[in-house]
Scaffold this active site. Structure first.
Site, PDB file in Angstrom:
ATOM      1  N   GLU A 105       1.257  -1.295   0.155  1.00  0.00           N
ATOM      2  CA  GLU A 105      -0.331  -0.334   0.424  1.00  0.00           C
ATOM      3  C   GLU A 105       0.923   1.122   0.183  1.00  0.00           C
ATOM      4  O   GLU A 105       0.395   2.599  -0.610  1.00  0.00           O
ATOM      5  CB  GLU A 105      -0.561  -0.119   1.048  1.00  0.00           C
ATOM      6  CG  GLU A 105      -1.804  -0.683   1.064  1.00  0.00           C
ATOM      7  CD  GLU A 105      -2.704  -0.779   2.560  1.00  0.00           C
ATOM      8  OE1 GLU A 105      -4.001  -1.322   2.377  1.00  0.00           O
ATOM      9  OE2 GLU A 105      -2.511  -1.537   3.263  1.00  0.00           O
ATOM     10  N   GLU A 125      -3.043  -9.166   4.212  1.00  0.00           N
ATOM     11  CA  GLU A 125      -4.180  -9.116   5.488  1.00  0.00           C
ATOM     12  C   GLU A 125      -5.478  -9.882   5.171  1.00  0.00           C
ATOM     13  O   GLU A 125      -5.640 -10.454   6.235  1.00  0.00           O
ATOM     14  CB  GLU A 125      -4.963  -7.765   5.508  1.00  0.00           C
ATOM     15  CG  GLU A 125      -3.839  -6.917   5.078  1.00  0.00           C
ATOM     16  CD  GLU A 125      -2.795  -6.049   3.768  1.00  0.00           C
ATOM     17  OE1 GLU A 125      -2.653  -4.614   3.422  1.00  0.00           O
ATOM     18  OE2 GLU A 125      -3.518  -6.959   2.605  1.00  0.00           O
TER      19      GLU A 125
HETATM   20  N1  T1G Z   1       4.576  -7.863  11.890  1.00  0.00           N
HETATM   21  C1  T1G Z   1       5.341  -7.827  13.056  1.00  0.00           C
HETATM   22  N2  T1G Z   1       6.414  -9.145  12.862  1.00  0.00           N
HETATM   23  C2  T1G Z   1       6.533  -9.160  11.304  1.00  0.00           C
HETATM   24  C3  T1G Z   1       5.592  -9.247  10.291  1.00  0.00           C
HETATM   25  C4  T1G Z   1       4.939  -8.275  10.578  1.00  0.00           C
HETATM   26  N3  T1G Z   1       4.131  -8.074   9.651  1.00  0.00           N
HETATM   27  N4  T1G Z   1       6.030  -9.936   9.280  1.00  0.00           N
HETATM   28  C5  T1G Z   1       6.760 -10.982   9.359  1.00  0.00           C
HETATM   29  N5  T1G Z   1       7.159 -10.910  11.156  1.00  0.00           N
HETATM   30  C6  T1G Z   1       7.690 -10.785  11.683  1.00  0.00           C
HETATM   31  C7  T1G Z   1       7.449 -13.085  11.558  1.00  0.00           C
HETATM   32  O1  T1G Z   1       6.689 -13.175  13.198  1.00  0.00           O
HETATM   33  C8  T1G Z   1       8.596 -13.774  12.664  1.00  0.00           C
HETATM   34  O2  T1G Z   1       9.708 -13.106  14.430  1.00  0.00           O
HETATM   35  C9  T1G Z   1       9.738 -13.031  11.196  1.00  0.00           C
HETATM   36  O3  T1G Z   1       9.116 -12.030  10.789  1.00  0.00           O
HETATM   37  C10 T1G Z   1      10.117 -13.588  10.052  1.00  0.00           C
HETATM   38  O4  T1G Z   1       8.892 -14.358   9.637  1.00  0.00           O
HETATM   39  C11 T1G Z   1      -3.192  -1.875   6.817  1.00  0.00           C
HETATM   40  C12 T1G Z   1      -3.535  -4.558   8.736  1.00  0.00           C
HETATM   41  C13 T1G Z   1       7.209 -11.735   5.252  1.00  0.00           C
HETATM   42  C14 T1G Z   1       6.584 -13.585   4.022  1.00  0.00           C
HETATM   43  O5  T1G Z   1       0.572 -11.068   6.173  1.00  0.00           O
HETATM   44  O6  T1G Z   1       3.711 -13.364   5.176  1.00  0.00           O
HETATM   45  O7  T1G Z   1      -0.639  -4.764   6.422  1.00  0.00           O
HETATM   46  O8  T1G Z   1       9.911 -15.750  14.674  1.00  0.00           O
HETATM   47  O9  T1G Z   1       9.820 -16.424   9.871  1.00  0.00           O
HETATM   48  O10 T1G Z   1       9.677 -17.556   6.345  1.00  0.00           O
HETATM   49  O11 T1G Z   1      -3.649  -2.868   5.344  1.00  0.00           O
HETATM   50  O12 T1G Z   1       6.703 -13.633   7.637  1.00  0.00           O
HETATM   51  O13 T1G Z   1      11.488 -14.585  13.877  1.00  0.00           O
HETATM   52  O14 T1G Z   1      10.432 -14.005  15.913  1.00  0.00           O
HETATM   53  O15 T1G Z   1       7.107 -15.614   8.335  1.00  0.00           O
HETATM   54  O16 T1G Z   1      11.188 -15.570   5.672  1.00  0.00           O
HETATM   55  C15 T1G Z   1       0.051  -7.326   5.643  1.00  0.00           C
HETATM   56  C16 T1G Z   1       3.611 -11.521   7.427  1.00  0.00           C
HETATM   57  C17 T1G Z   1      -0.077  -7.249   7.657  1.00  0.00           C
HETATM   58  C18 T1G Z   1       2.858 -10.659   5.989  1.00  0.00           C
HETATM   59  C19 T1G Z   1       8.619 -13.647   5.658  1.00  0.00           C
HETATM   60  N6  T1G Z   1       1.525  -8.642   6.078  1.00  0.00           N
HETATM   61  N7  T1G Z   1       4.485 -12.093   7.450  1.00  0.00           N
HETATM   62  O17 T1G Z   1       8.451 -15.035   5.702  1.00  0.00           O
HETATM   63  O18 T1G Z   1      10.118 -15.342   7.337  1.00  0.00           O
HETATM   64  S1  T1G Z   1      -1.410  -6.612   8.147  1.00  0.00           S
HETATM   65  C20 T1G Z   1       1.842 -10.283   6.448  1.00  0.00           C
HETATM   66  C21 T1G Z   1       4.411 -13.474   6.480  1.00  0.00           C
HETATM   67  C22 T1G Z   1      -1.293  -5.028   6.939  1.00  0.00           C
HETATM   68  C23 T1G Z   1      -2.182  -2.998   6.032  1.00  0.00           C
HETATM   69  C24 T1G Z   1      -2.639  -4.026   7.169  1.00  0.00           C
HETATM   70  C25 T1G Z   1       5.960 -13.220   6.608  1.00  0.00           C
HETATM   71  C26 T1G Z   1       6.870 -12.703   5.009  1.00  0.00           C
HETATM   72  P1  T1G Z   1      10.448 -14.063  14.595  1.00  0.00           P
HETATM   73  P2  T1G Z   1       8.960 -14.937   8.991  1.00  0.00           P
HETATM   74  P3  T1G Z   1       9.589 -15.577   6.415  1.00  0.00           P
END
Ligand code: T1G
Length: 697
Positions: A105, A125
């Site tokens: 975004e 999301e």
């Molecule tokens: N926020 C906080 N921590 C996050 C995070 C996030 N968005 N994404 C990953 N982490 C942490 C995760 O817990 C782990 O921590 C470490 O990063 C590595 O992740 C307004 C409302 C990016 C594809 O849904 O899909 O934006 O265990 O083990 O396999 O519209 O993480 O090491 O302590 O998964 O390489 C939308 C979520 C949010 C993406 C990487 N975004 N993340 O995968 O590593 S909502 C998501 C993923 C939003 C707006 C809205 C995956 C990854 P730790 P990992 P990976």
């Protein structure tokens, strides 16, 4: 300037760099840092163009999920992205890794987007029970049109850079992995070509083209099937539709309203618990991060049956060669034929090329001798549940396998320590419990024996990651975590039918809760004979296992889907369970023989007896240390048994139900139904007494 966002000028390009490991999530510090950097860039007379780029392994991977459920802090993301878009200097986003959610975004609020070819973009999301809440539902369809935006937003699937370019999400894709350099070149091009500020909000041709389209209703219909029980996917459609019915700013307002509805939904909490739970389970309590891991480059499997074949596919799918041993040639041929058929079905669906099918089949070596295991790094035994046979196998493995080989059993119930006692190296023996179909189900329940070494525990957790499974480490007891709780549910489901319910009534309560299928439909899928053999094994072992009408079905050859008749009947080629009057008669006959007078049973009683009994057992499993944390149990049930992720798993759901409510019901059934399964767990009593939850553990 903030710790996590920096601004500096290179030539006449103002570079805004985010550096907030692990995934540059848009936490409060990053949001305020971006706003400050943008302001600095605006004021910097020498900067003709501004470039947004990230350090580390990825571009911004979304809002900081850890902030959800807490009071929202300024600047909010919608304000930040609107400020970016209103920049009067062209803004370029340079994307590597994954630009997801709020990250995409933010990029969409920039005026140009360039990426390296390995990058991916997405709005996932919906997987967290939310919807894009910073303009994604309004800006994305302006670039892609309605259908593609709906697909991306209601599935949350990532899109590769090349496809994103074709969809108009990206303006350029370059090979290479130096995103800073790629960004600088593109930003310079914007200057050299005098490219203007170009706000996505002002792009309306795709909006005009799809205005009044019935694609929104089509998606609502389709979601009724693939998003059964879910809240946010339908809100996603409403939000995207607003982009086609309302002016941009009103569309943004509508998106925000719908976003807050999702934020308040309990499903958001459940799905975020599942998101972090899936990651936390890989951190095994008491197993230091630096525990040495044995590298598994070759695998042996004993048994080419349903489980053995599925397990083999997991390894060859990631390029690890597998040797499969069977007792007879025809069993071997049959097993490999099933594996080949599975791969060819994937090829027919375009998921694999024929060349990939051949490559994978070439990694499988069929064999009739254990000698072919002498060099493998890991052996997994996948024969049917019989302790004597398993011990015989492990004694032979102990003879032939090299020192340091990991010896694993795919047993779903039996004692790992007893199996290990058949070897002179119990420290190398471990349980690796896969779920049927093993090449599909994501869960791998790794079972530590009392002598299993830390190195072997760490190694099988690493294997789980390598073969793209969600590995959970659990302790050794009958049925481990998943099956131990399932058996309690199964016992209650059986008793409820004995007492007057119908199998379909019980199953409907479970599918209404969100399970993909009920207890009895699941028995039909797994095979009525599987449970029958386990009960017979336990009866032979002298355990008091009561008679059951399921045994009569097995004795009549009604083994489930595989015989098109079990608890339900199945039309030719259909997997749809159809209630069978013959079974109802058989159950009535069984009740007469048992002297049971059937009674009216409510759905609420079925829910309490089938699910609260699991939670009570889950509490006992935690007391005994068989599971380290409630989230281990939740992830086992979500990825192994289809517990709806939007309810967060049984222990998380129990907290939402209220532990006092559950304890009261457990005590009631303890006095009315009886049996050790209704002995209230001490942990449950303690938590209720202290006003705490499983979440507090
Ligand atoms: N926020 C906080 N921590 C996050 C995070 C996030 N968005 N994404 C990953 N982490 C942490 C995760 O817990 C782990 O921590 C470490 O990063 C590595 O992740 C307004 C409302 C990016 C594809 O849904 O899909 O934006 O265990 O083990 O396999 O519209 O993480 O090491 O302590 O998964 O390489 C939308 C979520 C949010 C993406 C990487 N975004 N993340 O995968 O590593 S909502 C998501 C993923 C939003 C707006 C809205 C995956 C990854 P730790 P990992 P990976």
């Amino acid at each position: 300037m903030s710790e996590v966002v920096s601004y500096n000028r290179e030539g006449n390009i103002g570079v805004i760099t985010v550096n907030y490991p692990p995934v540059n999530a848009l936490g409060q510090a990053v949001r305020s840092g971006l706003l400050a950097a943008l302001e600095q860039g605006q004021k910097d007379a020498g900067a003709k163009v501004l470039l947004l780029v990230c350090e580390g392994r990825t571009f911004i991977a979304g809002a900081d999920i850890r902030e959800f459920g807490k009071p929202m802090q300024e600047p909010t993301l919608p304000n930040l992205v609107n400020t970016f878009e209103n920049s009067d200097k062209p803004l370029v986003a340079a994307i590597h890794g994954t630009a997801l959610g709020g990250g995409l975004e933010t990029a969409l609020s920039c005026h140009y987007r360039v990426a390296v070819s390995s990058a991916k973009v997405g709005l996932p999301e919906v997987k967290l029970g939310l919807l894009p809440g910073a303009g994604g539902t309004q800006r994305l369809p302006r670039l892609t049109g309605a259908r593609k935006a709906l697909e991306m937003i209601t599935t949350g699937e990532f899109v590769g850079a090349k496809d994103a370019l074709a969809l108009g999400i990206l303006d350029a894709v370059e090979d290479g992995d130096d995103i800073h350099a790629v960004g600088m070149v593109y930003a310079q091009k914007v200057i050299d070509e005098g490219k203007p500020v170009r706000r996505v909000r002002d792009i309306t041709d795709k909006i005009e083209a799809d205005k009044g389209s019935d694609v929104f209703d089509q998606f609502r219909e389709e979601l009724k099937k693939r998003a059964r029980g879910l809240f946010s996917p339908f809100k996603c459609v409403d939000a995207v539709e607003a982009a086609f019915n309302l002016p941009f700013d009103e569309g943004m307002k509508r998106e925000r309203e719908l976003f807050m509805e999702c934020m308040e939904s309990p499903q958001r909490a459940g799905l975020i618990h599942s998101f972090f739970g899936e990651r936390e389970v890989s951190k095994v309590k008491g197993l230091p991060k630096d525990t040495p891991v044995r590298d598994v480059k070759s695998v042996g499997i004993i048994g080419a049956g349903t489980m053995g074949g599925g397990i083999a596919m997991n390894f060859v799918n990631v390029g690890i060669p597998v040797t499969i041993v069977e007792v007879k040639q025809d069993a071997l041929d049959k097993g490999l034929a099933i594996i080949r058929r599975n791969y060819e079905n994937s090829a027919k669906k375009g998921k694999l090329t024929q060349e990939q099918v051949e490559q994978r089949m070439a990694l499988i070596t069929p064999s009739l001798t254990y000698d072919d295991f002498r060099d493998v790094d890991l052996v997994i035994e996948a024969v049917f549940e019989n302790m004597a046979i398993k011990k015989e196998i492990f004694a032979k493995l102990d003879e032939v396998c090299k020192p340091g080989a990991i010896l694993a059993s795919n047993t779903s119930t039996l004692d790992i320590d007893e199996i290990a006692s058949a070897t002179r190296r119990p420290e190398d023996v471990v349980g690796m419990h896969f779920f049927s179909p093993a090449n599909v189900m994501k869960l791998l329940e790794n079972v530590r024996g009392s002598k299993t070494s830390d190195e072997v525990k760490a190694s099988v957790m690493a294997v789980a990651k390598k073969i793209k499974k969600v590995g959970v480490m659990v302790g050794n007891c009958y049925g481990f975590v998943g099956n131990r709780m399932l058996h309690k549910r199964g016992t209650e489901a059986m008793s409820l039918v004995d007492e007057g319910a119908t199998p379909q009534q019980v199953d409907k309560v479970l599918t209404d809760l969100g399970f993909p299928m009920g207890q009895f439909a699941m028995s039909d899928l797994a095979g009525i004979d599987v449970g029958y053999r386990i009960r017979e094994e336990r009866r032979k072992a002298g355990q008091d296992i009561p008679a059951s009408w399921l045994d009569k079905l097995a004795e009549q050859g009604r083994l489930g889907q595989k015989t098109q008749a079990g608890v339900y009947k199945y039309e030719e080629g259909s997997r749809k369970p159809v209630p069978d009057p013959e079974v109802e008669q058989l159950i009535e006959q069984f009740r007469k023989e048992q002297g049971i007078t059937p009674r009216e049973i409510t759905d609420q009683e079925i829910l309490e007896r089938c699910v609260y009994v699991m939670i009570n057992e889950g509490a006992k499993i935690l007391e005994e240390g068989i599971a380290d944390r409630p989230l281990d149990i939740d992830i086992v049930w979500i990825y192994g048994y289809g517990f709806p992720a939007y309810r967060g798993g049984p222990m998380f759901w129990a907290d939402q139900e209220g532990l006092d409510t559950i304890l009261a019901a457990v005590k009631k059934y303890h006095s009315t139904v009886g049996g050790e399964q209704w002995e209230p767990a001490a942990l449950l009593e303690r938590l209720v007494g202290e006003g705490k939850t499983f979440g507090d553990l």
